[in-house]
Each structure stands twice: as C-alpha cells, then as structure tokens.
Motif scaffolding. Structure first.
Motif, PDB file in Angstrom:
ATOM      1  N   MET A   1       0.846  -1.206   0.000  1.00 27.18           N
ATOM      2  CA  MET A   1       0.000   0.000   0.000  1.00 27.18           C
ATOM      3  C   MET A   1       0.878   1.252   0.000  1.00 27.18           C
ATOM      4  SD  MET A   1      -3.210  -0.154   2.611  1.00 27.18           S
ATOM      5  CE  MET A   1      -4.254  -1.556   2.308  1.00 27.18           C
ATOM      6  N   ALA A   2       0.679   2.159  -0.948  1.00 29.24           N
ATOM      7  CA  ALA A   2       1.462   3.396  -0.966  1.00 29.24           C
ATOM      8  C   ALA A   2       0.633   4.491  -0.300  1.00 29.24           C
ATOM      9  CB  ALA A   2       1.775   3.788  -2.401  1.00 29.24           C
ATOM     10  N   ALA A   3       1.129   4.987   0.830  1.00 28.18           N
ATOM     11  CA  ALA A   3       0.342   5.956   1.592  1.00 28.18           C
ATOM     12  C   ALA A   3       1.131   7.237   1.842  1.00 28.18           C
ATOM     13  CB  ALA A   3      -0.082   5.331   2.913  1.00 28.18           C
ATOM     14  N   THR A   4       0.484   8.369   1.582  1.00 29.12           N
ATOM     15  CA  THR A   4       1.060   9.673   1.941  1.00 29.12           C
ATOM     16  C   THR A   4       0.023  10.413   2.763  1.00 29.12           C
ATOM     17  OG1 THR A   4       2.248   9.729  -0.165  1.00 29.12           O
ATOM     18  CG2 THR A   4       2.090  11.801   1.043  1.00 29.12           C
ATOM     19  N   LEU A   5       0.434  10.848   3.953  1.00 27.45           N
ATOM     20  CA  LEU A   5      -0.495  11.545   4.841  1.00 27.45           C
ATOM     21  C   LEU A   5      -0.067  13.007   4.949  1.00 27.45           C
ATOM     22  CD1 LEU A   5      -2.903  11.217   6.851  1.00 27.45           C
ATOM     23  CD2 LEU A   5      -1.182  10.936   8.652  1.00 27.45           C
ATOM     24  N   TYR A   6      -0.992  13.898   4.615  1.00 30.35           N
ATOM     25  CA  TYR A   6      -0.738  15.331   4.720  1.00 30.35           C
ATOM     26  C   TYR A   6      -1.268  15.808   6.069  1.00 30.35           C
ATOM     27  CZ  TYR A   6       0.239  14.830  -0.206  1.00 30.35           C
ATOM     28  OH  TYR A   6       0.782  14.417  -1.405  1.00 30.35           O
ATOM     29  N   VAL A   7      -0.395  16.490   6.827  1.00 33.94           N
ATOM     30  CA  VAL A   7      -0.758  16.916   8.181  1.00 33.94           C
ATOM     31  C   VAL A   7      -0.313  18.362   8.412  1.00 33.94           C
ATOM     32  CG1 VAL A   7      -0.381  14.551   9.040  1.00 33.94           C
ATOM     33  CG2 VAL A   7       1.435  16.240   9.295  1.00 33.94           C
ATOM     34  N   ILE A   8      -0.818  18.926   9.493  1.00 31.54           N
ATOM     35  CA  ILE A   8      -0.256  20.179  10.030  1.00 31.54           C
ATOM     36  C   ILE A   8       0.361  19.799  11.372  1.00 31.54           C
ATOM     37  CG2 ILE A   8      -0.847  22.420  11.052  1.00 31.54           C
ATOM     38  CD1 ILE A   8      -3.125  22.662   9.005  1.00 31.54           C
ATOM     39  N   PRO A   9       1.622  20.216  11.642  1.00 35.39           N
ATOM     40  CA  PRO A   9       2.215  19.870  12.935  1.00 35.39           C
ATOM     41  C   PRO A   9       1.339  20.399  14.076  1.00 35.39           C
ATOM     42  CG  PRO A   9       3.850  20.870  11.470  1.00 35.39           C
ATOM     43  CD  PRO A   9       2.514  21.037  10.799  1.00 35.39           C
ATOM     44  N   GLY A  10       1.076  19.557  15.043  1.00 38.80           N
ATOM     45  CA  GLY A  10       0.247  19.978  16.181  1.00 38.80           C
ATOM     46  C   GLY A  10      -1.242  19.850  15.914  1.00 38.80           C
ATOM     47  N   SER A  11      -1.613  19.403  14.707  1.00 37.55           N
ATOM     48  CA  SER A  11      -3.044  19.196  14.415  1.00 37.55           C
ATOM     49  C   SER A  11      -3.491  17.888  15.070  1.00 37.55           C
ATOM     50  CB  SER A  11      -3.256  19.152  12.895  1.00 37.55           C
ATOM     51  OG  SER A  11      -4.367  18.341  12.572  1.00 37.55           O
ATOM     52  N   HIS A  12      -4.511  17.990  15.904  1.00 31.17           N
ATOM     53  CA  HIS A  12      -4.948  16.815  16.662  1.00 31.17           C
ATOM     54  C   HIS A  12      -5.603  15.743  15.781  1.00 31.17           C
ATOM     55  CE1 HIS A  12      -7.602  20.184  16.732  1.00 31.17           C
ATOM     56  NE2 HIS A  12      -8.515  19.729  17.554  1.00 31.17           N
ATOM     57  N   PRO A  13      -6.508  16.093  14.816  1.00 31.98           N
ATOM     58  CA  PRO A  13      -7.005  15.010  13.967  1.00 31.98           C
ATOM     59  C   PRO A  13      -5.923  14.410  13.070  1.00 31.98           C
ATOM     60  CG  PRO A  13      -7.908  17.131  13.244  1.00 31.98           C
ATOM     61  CD  PRO A  13      -7.216  17.372  14.547  1.00 31.98           C
ATOM     62  N   SER A  14      -4.893  15.213  12.759  1.00 35.93           N
ATOM     63  CA  SER A  14      -3.770  14.647  11.991  1.00 35.93           C
ATOM     64  C   SER A  14      -3.068  13.589  12.823  1.00 35.93           C
ATOM     65  CB  SER A  14      -2.753  15.733  11.619  1.00 35.93           C
ATOM     66  OG  SER A  14      -3.338  16.694  10.767  1.00 35.93           O
ATOM     67  N   MET A  15      -2.902  13.867  14.120  1.00 38.27           N
ATOM     68  CA  MET A  15      -2.275  12.868  15.000  1.00 38.27           C
ATOM     69  C   MET A  15      -3.150  11.625  15.080  1.00 38.27           C
ATOM     70  SD  MET A  15       0.165  11.799  16.805  1.00 38.27           S
ATOM     71  CE  MET A  15       1.337  13.086  17.272  1.00 38.27           C
ATOM     72  N   PHE A  47      -7.409  17.541  -3.601  1.00 39.32           N
ATOM     73  CA  PHE A  47      -8.248  16.924  -2.569  1.00 39.32           C
ATOM     74  C   PHE A  47      -9.603  17.634  -2.601  1.00 39.32           C
ATOM     75  CE2 PHE A  47      -4.342  15.179  -0.778  1.00 39.32           C
ATOM     76  CZ  PHE A  47      -4.790  13.962  -0.291  1.00 39.32           C
ATOM     77  N   PRO A  48     -10.679  16.936  -2.261  1.00 37.18           N
ATOM     78  CA  PRO A  48     -11.994  17.590  -2.352  1.00 37.18           C
ATOM     79  C   PRO A  48     -12.172  18.722  -1.334  1.00 37.18           C
ATOM     80  CG  PRO A  48     -12.187  15.333  -1.476  1.00 37.18           C
ATOM     81  CD  PRO A  48     -10.770  15.514  -1.941  1.00 37.18           C
ATOM     82  N   GLY A  49     -11.561  18.621  -0.172  1.00 37.90           N
ATOM     83  CA  GLY A  49     -11.705  19.667   0.847  1.00 37.90           C
ATOM     84  C   GLY A  49     -10.373  20.327   1.151  1.00 37.90           C
ATOM     85  N   THR A  50     -10.341  21.175   2.174  1.00 38.99           N
ATOM     86  CA  THR A  50      -9.116  21.940   2.429  1.00 38.99           C
ATOM     87  C   THR A  50      -8.562  21.721   3.841  1.00 38.99           C
ATOM     88  OG1 THR A  50     -10.488  23.812   3.084  1.00 38.99           O
ATOM     89  CG2 THR A  50      -9.692  23.796   0.803  1.00 38.99           C
ATOM     90  N   THR A  51      -8.939  20.608   4.468  1.00 36.65           N
ATOM     91  CA  THR A  51      -8.429  20.378   5.819  1.00 36.65           C
ATOM     92  C   THR A  51      -7.534  19.129   5.878  1.00 36.65           C
ATOM     93  OG1 THR A  51     -10.411  19.100   6.401  1.00 36.65           O
ATOM     94  CG2 THR A  51     -10.426  21.440   6.978  1.00 36.65           C
ATOM     95  N   VAL A  52      -6.696  19.112   6.908  1.00 37.06           N
ATOM     96  CA  VAL A  52      -5.906  17.914   7.224  1.00 37.06           C
ATOM     97  C   VAL A  52      -6.582  17.220   8.403  1.00 37.06           C
ATOM     98  CG1 VAL A  52      -3.725  18.888   6.429  1.00 37.06           C
ATOM     99  CG2 VAL A  52      -4.386  19.211   8.810  1.00 37.06           C
ATOM    100  N   PRO A  53      -6.439  15.909   8.550  1.00 33.16           N
ATOM    101  CA  PRO A  53      -5.607  15.011   7.775  1.00 33.16           C
ATOM    102  C   PRO A  53      -6.208  14.721   6.397  1.00 33.16           C
ATOM    103  CG  PRO A  53      -6.903  13.750   9.348  1.00 33.16           C
ATOM    104  CD  PRO A  53      -7.159  15.194   9.628  1.00 33.16           C
ATOM    105  N   ALA A  54      -5.282  14.579   5.427  1.00 33.38           N
ATOM    106  CA  ALA A  54      -5.669  14.197   4.073  1.00 33.38           C
ATOM    107  C   ALA A  54      -4.731  13.062   3.658  1.00 33.38           C
ATOM    108  CB  ALA A  54      -5.536  15.389   3.137  1.00 33.38           C
TER     109      ALA A  54
END
Ligand SMILES: N[C@@H](CCC(=O)N[C@@H](CS)C(=O)NCC(=O)O)C(=O)O
Length: 252
Positions: A1-15, A47-54
């Motif tokens: 599985m090739a996975a790339t996760l886009y996050v913002i540092p300190g973003s709780h849903p990203s964690m 991406f369809p939306g503009t929030t992380v996690p993506a």
C-alpha cells in the motif's frame, strides 16, 4: 500500500490519522504543511476539501479523520477501529462523532486563541516537523498565520470563553465514557483516537494541564498519545479559567 499523509504539525485530527496508520501497520510518508497555507496545497493536490488530515492511499484521496478511520477498516480490517458488537459499535460511533464535531473544534479554538497571546509557542508545535523552511523562519512568519487561523476557526474571545465554560462538562462526558468502557478499553478504537488527541492538544496548555492531567480523560490522552509537540504558556485571562479551576478543585 502506498500511503502519503498530509498533516499540520500539532493538528490533533492529523495525529489521530497517524496513529490509525500505525495501528493498522501501514507504512506511510508524512508531509507537514503550514497552517492556512495548507488549504492552497490541498487544493493544488486536488483533494476535495481543504483540511488535514488528508490521505493519499494507492492513488485514492481520503480526507477527514472519521472517513480515514472507515476507509482503513475497509481496506485493512485487522485490527478493527470499531467493535464488531452492534451495540458497542453504536456507542463508539456516537463518542467518535461528538469528538469530531464538538470536542475537536473546542480544543482547536482554545489553542489558537491562546497561541495568539503567546506567539512564539507556535514554534514548539513544529518540533520534529519538516516544513521545508527553517523553524525559526516559520515562526517569524507566524503572526499573520495565527491571525488568519483565529479568524478561519472562529477562535474569538467570546467563543473561547464559552468553550472554556463548557470544558468541565466535556471532560466529565469523557470520564463517563471511560467508566462505561466505551473509551479506554483493551484495544484502541476510533473514538479513543478522536477524543484522546483533542484532550492531548489541550494538555499542551499550561493554563489547562493541571485541570486535566490527573483525571481519567487526561490519563487516556497521555496513554494513547504519549508524544505530542507543543507548549503554550499561561496566557488566558484568569476569569475565563474559573470553570476549569473549579472542576480541578472538585474532581468527580
Ligand atoms: N473534523 C475534520 C476537520 C479537520 C480540520 O479542521 N483540520 C484543521 C487542522 S486541526 C485544518 O486543516 N485547518 C485548516 C487550516 O488550519 O488551514 C477532521 O477530523 O478531519
């Protein structure tokens, strides 16, 4: 599985999404984005939306911590993020929904409002991140980013004061779910991840840590997310903290 996760540092849903991938044993590449600027990057990536996690997973684009949890369960069922028993599953889904729709925003607004009062603290959230620019430079560029994030997230003084008044009730709700076994069971579920990451973000605040760390909700957060960047100094007006302080003085 090739996975790339886009996050913002300190973003709780990203964690939360990072932990989901780890629980599923899926290796992934993490891409750290600057808050606010992230929106344009995600748009450019279609991406369809503009929030992380993506998450980009084998070419598919999945956005949102709840959606990511569902898609990971579908693609890699073991270990499951939702219980098989229908009654328990409904209870976990309800806690997850509340974590996503209520608690997540509350934590986000409180922290952005506090960061506006302790601007250098934004650098502490970037520890361990690769933003493509030196952290010092990112911190210098922070004031307009913080101002925009406060606006976008509606982290106004009025909203944050009412979030802080609602916080003791929210923490009690989490403690009750832990007592009922909906949260904090033997295996980590999707609601644990959703709720624990928000509480963990709140624990980065000197103003709130004493009211949270020694209660079941705080222990859940520290157990599930032992390592989370960020530290915001004691900056919120004391009157706003009265409800949290009262709850700290009289633990349930
Ligand atoms: N409830 C959604 C919302 C995610 C969300 O709002 N993420 C924030 C970061 S915590 C974001 O991307 N904000 C845009 C920004 O800061 O530019 C989820 O769990 O995925």
């Amino acid at each position: 599985m090739a996975a790339t996760l886009y996050v913002i540092p300190g973003s709780h849903p990203s964690m939360a999404a990072r932990l989901m991938l780890e629980i599923k044993g899926i290796e992934y590449k993490r891409v750290d984005l600057m808050p606010v600027i992230s929106k344009g990057v995600l748009k450019a990536l279609r991406f369809p939306g503009t929030t992380v996690p993506a998450l980009k997973l084998d070419g598919h684009k999945i956005q949102g911590s709840v959606q990511i949890a569902r898609e990971l369960d579908r693609l890699r069922p073991e270990p499951p993020l939702l219980p098989g028993d229908p009654e328990r599953r409904t209870a976990v889904e309800e806690a997850e929904r509340w974590g996503d729709e209520v608690l997540q925003g509350m934590a986000r607004r409180i922290v952005w409002n506090a960061m506006q009062r302790d601007r250098p603290s934004i650098g502490t959230f970037a520890q361990g991140a690769r933003l493509g620019v030196p952290t010092g430079l990112a911190v210098k560029a922070a004031p307009p980013v913080i101002a925009a994030a406060v606006r976008v997230n509606r982290a106004s003084d009025e909203n944050v004061r009412s979030d802080l008044a609602a916080l003791p009730g929210a923490l009690e709700r989490i403690d009750d779910w832990i007592a009922e076994g909906v949260l904090g069971g033997e295996t980590v579920n999707a609601a644990d991840l959703q709720v624990a990451t928000s509480v963990r973000l709140l624990l980065t605040m000197d103003d709130l840590r004493p009211a949270i760390e020694d209660r079941p909700a705080g222990r859940l957060a520290l157990g599930i997310v032992p390592s989370f960047p960020g530290r915001v100094g004691p900056v919120l007006p004391p009157a706003w903290l009265q409800p949290a302080k009262a709850a700290e003085a009289a633990p349930s």
